[in-house]
Structure formats: C-alpha cells, structure tokens
Design an enzyme around this catalytic site. Structure first.
Site, PDB file in Angstrom:
ATOM      1  N   LYS A  44      50.869  56.027  25.894  1.00 15.16           N
ATOM      2  CA  LYS A  44      51.872  56.557  27.054  1.00 15.16           C
ATOM      3  C   LYS A  44      51.919  55.551  28.003  1.00 15.16           C
ATOM      4  CE  LYS A  44      49.589  59.109  30.594  1.00 15.16           C
ATOM      5  NZ  LYS A  44      50.070  58.599  31.695  1.00 15.16           N
ATOM      6  N   LYS A  57      39.881  58.575  29.690  1.00 15.80           N
ATOM      7  CA  LYS A  57      39.333  57.884  30.854  1.00 15.80           C
ATOM      8  C   LYS A  57      37.960  57.439  30.887  1.00 15.80           C
ATOM      9  CE  LYS A  57      43.470  59.296  33.533  1.00 15.80           C
ATOM     10  NZ  LYS A  57      44.221  59.492  34.855  1.00 15.80           N
ATOM     11  N   LYS A 108      49.912  54.663  34.604  1.00 16.35           N
ATOM     12  CA  LYS A 108      49.696  54.043  36.034  1.00 16.35           C
ATOM     13  C   LYS A 108      48.493  53.040  36.005  1.00 16.35           C
ATOM     14  CE  LYS A 108      51.137  57.009  39.310  1.00 16.35           C
ATOM     15  NZ  LYS A 108      50.433  58.424  39.251  1.00 16.35           N
TER      16      LYS A 108
HETATM   17  P1  ATP Z   1      46.929  57.792  35.188  1.00 15.21           P
HETATM   18  O1  ATP Z   1      47.255  57.062  34.065  1.00 15.21           O
HETATM   19  O2  ATP Z   1      46.178  57.030  36.441  1.00 15.21           O
HETATM   20  O3  ATP Z   1      46.749  59.308  35.112  1.00 15.21           O
HETATM   21  P2  ATP Z   1      49.705  58.468  35.177  1.00 15.21           P
HETATM   22  O4  ATP Z   1      50.776  57.570  34.770  1.00 15.21           O
HETATM   23  O5  ATP Z   1      49.180  59.596  34.240  1.00 15.21           O
HETATM   24  O6  ATP Z   1      48.589  57.870  35.798  1.00 15.21           O
HETATM   25  P3  ATP Z   1      49.636  61.061  37.077  1.00 15.21           P
HETATM   26  O7  ATP Z   1      49.759  60.860  38.466  1.00 15.21           O
HETATM   27  O8  ATP Z   1      48.335  61.427  36.537  1.00 15.21           O
HETATM   28  O9  ATP Z   1      50.242  59.433  36.321  1.00 15.21           O
HETATM   29  O10 ATP Z   1      51.023  61.798  36.616  1.00 15.21           O
HETATM   30  C1  ATP Z   1      51.868  62.309  37.277  1.00 15.21           C
HETATM   31  C2  ATP Z   1      52.858  63.062  36.191  1.00 15.21           C
HETATM   32  O11 ATP Z   1      53.593  62.131  35.757  1.00 15.21           O
HETATM   33  C3  ATP Z   1      52.168  64.078  35.426  1.00 15.21           C
HETATM   34  O12 ATP Z   1      52.996  65.406  35.308  1.00 15.21           O
HETATM   35  C4  ATP Z   1      52.084  63.636  33.968  1.00 15.21           C
HETATM   36  O13 ATP Z   1      52.265  64.497  33.163  1.00 15.21           O
HETATM   37  C5  ATP Z   1      53.371  62.849  34.209  1.00 15.21           C
HETATM   38  N1  ATP Z   1      53.613  61.372  33.185  1.00 15.21           N
HETATM   39  C6  ATP Z   1      52.651  60.282  33.211  1.00 15.21           C
HETATM   40  N2  ATP Z   1      52.732  59.575  32.333  1.00 15.21           N
HETATM   41  C7  ATP Z   1      53.801  59.930  31.706  1.00 15.21           C
HETATM   42  C8  ATP Z   1      54.753  59.283  30.493  1.00 15.21           C
HETATM   43  N3  ATP Z   1      54.353  58.009  29.999  1.00 15.21           N
HETATM   44  N4  ATP Z   1      55.949  59.819  30.269  1.00 15.21           N
HETATM   45  C9  ATP Z   1      55.962  61.300  30.509  1.00 15.21           C
HETATM   46  N5  ATP Z   1      55.475  61.990  32.003  1.00 15.21           N
HETATM   47  C10 ATP Z   1      54.307  61.224  32.414  1.00 15.21           C
HETATM   48 MG    MG Z   2      47.874  60.979  34.713  1.00 12.30          MG
END
Ligand code: ATP
Ligand code: MG
Length: 329
Positions: free
Chosen positions: A194, A112, A197
């Site tokens: 991955k 990040k 968001k």
């Molecule tokens: P950011 O990229 O902004 O960190 P994010 O997509 O990782 O956003 P979070 O709110 O940080 O979302 O994560 C929420 C939950 O979703 C966490 O338990 C994280 O491990 C899970 N998660 C995030 N992305 C994935 C993915 N691609 N596959 C499976 N689980 C995920």
């Molecule tokens: Mg995350």
C-alpha cells in the site's frame, strides 16, 4: 439523533494520495450528513521515534491539510488528540479489557514491528487500543478509514462489546466505512504494497504537497504490468491502481475512464493522470498556504473544547462503572 463519525490521521511523514482517496475525501463528503470528529492523532505518532519539534510542526501542517481538502470547521470538529487527555485515560481502562492475544494478531503491528526489529515500544503494540479509545469516547456510529484499518475496527468493536457486557451498556459499537474504490491505493513503485507514509521509497507515494514536476516524475516512473490494454482488472494491479486514482480524482465513472483510454498507451495514461492530479493539487496547496496561524489556533481550540465536552461524559460514565470515581456525590 444525528449519527456520528470519527476518524484521524497521524501527523507523521507526509500525507499522500492514498490517505486522501481512502480517508480524507470521504470525510469531506460525509461531514454534512453526520456529526463529525476529525482528529490529528499525535499520540499514535509517537509509537515510533519522532523528532519532537518536527512532530509539533507536522501536527499543525496536518490540521491545515484537513481544512484545505474541505473539512469545514463550522460543521466538523477538528482537534489534536493530545489536547484531549481523556483519550489517554480511556486507553488505560481499555488496556485492562483488551487481551494480549488479540493484539498479537494485529497485522499492522507485525508489519511495523518487523521494520523496527529492535526497540519496539509498548506503545506500538498498544496502538489499536488507543484507536479504540479514540472512537469509543465519541459514541461513534461510523469510522471512515482505509482498508488497512479494517482489523483495528473489528478489535474496537470487540472491546466495546466486552466492556458493555462486563460492566453495563456504555459504548456504541461502531461500524467501519471503507469505500469500494480507493480504500487501498498501492505504491507506484511496488503495487503489492500500500502507499504508505512510512515507506522509505519516495517514488512510491504522490504527496499532497508535491509540486507539479515531482508529481509528473513520480507517475512517469510508476511501474506498469505486462500487456497493453488499459482497463480495470485486479489481476493487473499496477494499471488497476493508476486507473483507480484517475477515476477518483476526475470523478469519471469506470466505463468512462476505460472509454477515455481505449486504444491509448501507458505513457498517455501516466501523462493524463499527472495532469489531473496537478490540477487537483494546485488549488488545494494554495488553500493550505492561506490558513494563518491565528485561524488555526482558534479552530483547534474550539475543536478541543467541543471534543472534550463529549469525551468527558463518556469517561465519567466509565469511571463510575469501573469504580474509579470515588467521591461522595
Ligand atoms: P503509516 O504507514 O505511517 O501508518 P499511513 O500512510 O498508513 O501511515 P495513517 O495516518 O496511518 O497513514 O492513515 C490515515 C488514514 O489513511 C487511515 O484511514 C488509513 O486507513 C488511510 N490510508 C493509509 N494508507 C492508505 C492507502 N494506501 N490507501 C487508502 N487509504 C489509506
Ligand atoms: Mg497507517
């Protein structure tokens, strides 16, 4: 005693299939077996710049999503992180336990920070300690998260063990619950990354609030691997990812999925995947719309009260042990 789970998601960007399949889906399944705490981690969200009014709105949207996927507020505690100030207070104490050198090893921070380069906040660096505080406040046994959070969970355990050793037995040392399949759903446009968001590419993520056309378009555009066979094979990450999503959305076993697509082409797979996803999202989106502001306020208020009562006990104990509690008793 019933074991506890704690988990959370950030009210940033938009919730995608990775969040659902890697985390939320398991929360729903586990909530009847464990005493469950599901938090909307808005303090984590401000570690990168946010539009304040949008953040407040997204916080409520995410609470609606938790409820609409099947978190039952009669059974689980749903609350907003900033409503329980003990999270920030315990973070400060744990900041004085965590080491800079261990935070410097965190790959999420490095990733990040690379995206931001300038104006990297202390909060972004400290993100894992806030996460440790979230988990440890509730004497959590199990933390259902995606694979990307494995390293943060290890750090949480290290911090808990160190505090327990240096002061006195205080925190339960939690385990991660990371599903075998779904823990790392990949971007549809780049299966080496991955689904995330904070990804700038809107085509990589299928969002839980996407309409049917958008879902179909995104799957249609998804990159594929060379070859034609449709089977689970980690050396072909694009198809493997699409099959993993299909398996988790439909509940068909892996052999059933392979049999289902035997002799079919990629276009067919993408079409069926889009259909199954739309089918799943339709009633979910309807439930999101049905939750009123009043209902939501009530659920979040009750959640705050239940969470705070437990967090307070842990924090009082920590204050006593660390000499921060200074009144005659
Ligand atoms: P950011 O990229 O902004 O960190 P994010 O997509 O990782 O956003 P979070 O709110 O940080 O979302 O994560 C929420 C939950 O979703 C966490 O338990 C994280 O491990 C899970 N998660 C995030 N992305 C994935 C993915 N691609 N596959 C499976 N689980 C995920
Ligand atoms: Mg995350």
């Amino acid at each position: 005693m019933t074991k506890r789970i704690f988990s959370g998601a950030q009210p940033t960007g938009n919730v995608h299939l990775g969040n659902y399949l890697g985390a939320l889906k398991n929360w729903v399944a586990l909530q009847h077996e464990y005493e469950s705490f599901f938090c909307i981690v808005n303090l984590h969200a401000i570690t990168v710049p946010q539009d304040p009014s949008l953040l407040a709105e997204k916080t409520r949207d995410l609470a609606r999503i938790y409820l609409a996927v099947g978190i039952d507020p009669q059974v689980s505690t749903v609350f907003v992180q900033s409503d329980v100030h003990e999270h920030a207070e315990l973070t400060w104490v744990l900041n004085c336990v965590a080491r800079i050198s261990e935070l410097e090893r965190m790959t999420q921070y490095k990733d990040k920070a690379r995206k931001q380069q300038e104006n990297i906040t202390v909060g972004l660096f400290d993100y894992p300690v806030l996460m440790a505080a979230d988990i440890l406040l509730y004497q959590t046994d199990l933390v259902p998260v995606g694979d990307d959070q494995r390293q943060h969970l290890e750090l949480t355990r290290d911090i808990a063990i160190r505090f327990n050793r240096d002061y006195a037995e205080t925190f339960r040392v939690p385990d991660a619950y990371i599903p075998k399949l779904g823990a790392r759903i990949m971007s549809l446009s780049d299966p080496s990354k991955k689904m995330s968001k904070s990804d700038d590419d809107p085509n990589g993520c299928v969002l839980l609030m996407d309409d049917a056309d958008t879902v179909t378009k995104k799957f249609k555009r998804a990159v594929t691997d060379s070859g034609t066979e449709i089977r689970f094979d980690e050396s072909r990450p694009a198809i493997n990812n699409l099959l993993e999503i299909f398996h988790l959305i439909t509940g068909k076993t892996q052999p059933q999925v392979e049999e289902h697509f035997a002799g079919k082409g990629y276009a067919h797979l993408k079409g069926e995947l889009a259909e199954a996803t739309v089918e799943f999202l339709r009633p979910f989106q309807q439930r999101v719309r049905e939750i009123s502001d009043e209902q939501l306020d009530k659920i979040l208020d009750q959640g705050r009260q239940k969470a705070q009562a437990i967090a307070r006990v842990t924090l009082d104990h920590v204050f006593q042990l660390t000499g921060l509690q200074n009144r005659a008793r």
